[in-house]
Design a protein around this motif. Sequence first.
Motif, short mmCIF file in Angstrom:
data_model
loop_
_atom_site.label_atom_id
_atom_site.label_comp_id
_atom_site.label_asym_id
_atom_site.label_seq_id
_atom_site.Cartn_x
_atom_site.Cartn_y
_atom_site.Cartn_z
N UNK A 127 0.85 -1.21 0.00
CA UNK A 127 0.00 0.00 0.00
C UNK A 127 0.87 1.25 0.00
N UNK A 128 1.96 1.20 0.77
CA UNK A 128 2.88 2.34 0.81
C UNK A 128 3.53 2.54 -0.56
N UNK A 129 3.96 1.47 -1.19
CA UNK A 129 4.58 1.55 -2.53
C UNK A 129 3.57 2.12 -3.52
N UNK A 130 2.32 1.67 -3.45
CA UNK A 130 1.27 2.19 -4.34
C UNK A 130 1.07 3.69 -4.12
N UNK A 131 1.16 4.10 -2.86
CA UNK A 131 1.07 5.53 -2.52
C UNK A 131 2.22 6.29 -3.18
N UNK A 132 3.42 5.72 -3.14
CA UNK A 132 4.59 6.34 -3.77
C UNK A 132 4.42 6.46 -5.28
N UNK A 133 3.80 5.46 -5.89
CA UNK A 133 3.53 5.50 -7.34
C UNK A 133 2.52 6.60 -7.64
N UNK A 134 1.44 6.66 -6.85
CA UNK A 134 0.40 7.69 -7.03
C UNK A 134 0.99 9.09 -6.92
N UNK A 135 1.91 9.26 -5.97
CA UNK A 135 2.52 10.58 -5.73
C UNK A 135 3.58 10.93 -6.77
N UNK A 136 3.95 9.95 -7.59
CA UNK A 136 4.98 10.18 -8.60
C UNK A 136 6.40 10.05 -8.09
N UNK A 137 6.56 9.58 -6.86
CA UNK A 137 7.90 9.37 -6.30
C UNK A 137 8.53 8.13 -6.93
N UNK A 138 7.69 7.12 -7.20
CA UNK A 138 8.13 5.88 -7.84
C UNK A 138 7.59 5.86 -9.26
N UNK A 139 8.39 5.39 -10.18
CA UNK A 139 8.01 5.28 -11.59
C UNK A 139 6.69 4.53 -11.73
N UNK A 140 5.74 5.13 -12.43
CA UNK A 140 4.41 4.53 -12.57
C UNK A 140 4.41 3.25 -13.40
N UNK A 141 5.49 3.01 -14.14
CA UNK A 141 5.59 1.78 -14.95
C UNK A 141 6.00 0.56 -14.12
N UNK A 142 6.39 0.77 -12.86
CA UNK A 142 6.78 -0.35 -12.01
C UNK A 142 5.54 -1.00 -11.39
N UNK A 143 5.59 -2.31 -11.26
CA UNK A 143 4.51 -3.03 -10.59
C UNK A 143 4.75 -2.96 -9.08
N UNK A 144 3.74 -2.51 -8.36
CA UNK A 144 3.87 -2.35 -6.91
C UNK A 144 4.13 -3.68 -6.21
N UNK A 145 3.50 -4.76 -6.67
CA UNK A 145 3.67 -6.05 -5.99
C UNK A 145 5.11 -6.56 -6.13
N UNK A 146 5.68 -6.44 -7.33
CA UNK A 146 7.05 -6.93 -7.55
C UNK A 146 8.06 -6.05 -6.81
#
Length: 195
Positions: A127-146
């Motif tokens: 959930x935290x990683x997904x939050x990071x993707x939503x915020x644009x901190x983590x590349x949106x092309x990455x899969x949160x589960x992996x």
Amino acid sequence: MKRKIMETGIQLFHQNGFKSTSVQDIVQLMGVTKGTFYYYFNSKEELLKDIHLSYIEEIVKEQEVILNNPSYDFTKKLYEIVFMLINNIKTKGPSARIFTRENRHLSENHVDEIKEKRAKFRKNTQKLVEEGIKQGVINKDFRADILTLGILGMTNWSYYWFNPDGEVPTEKVVEIFLDMILNGITSNERISNII
């Protein structure tokens, strides 16, 4: 007394392994009778299960305190979770090693109970990683589960090699891990552009 039996079990399972430790070894070290052991635990495996549950329940609680801290942004939450896991090698090393090394000795019903708690820790991290993707901190092309499994794999494997009293301090290991997670290890093109 129950806690003392658990602490002795942790000490001996860590030193000698679960299979090589007997109930007799535990009670002998404590200076009590087998009756005392069996008053609190039905078997050596039940003791191992309680050690596992105690460890995972504690780190899930610590993780949730970090995640629910309103003053922490995504990066601070991720740092604190990674720090907690690496720092546990020093503060809870034997329990952490038993948790990763000895779970193969648990029966299916005990494993299921522990898997549920492990899954909670993983889902909270995802959930935290997904939050990071939503915020644009983590590349949106990455899969949160992996990415989540990668983060947890990297930190959990540290129990096998990291020496908290060695030349590299805990904070430096956490800093390197976080830099790898957030920035990668190369300043060159992304792998998708290379292959």
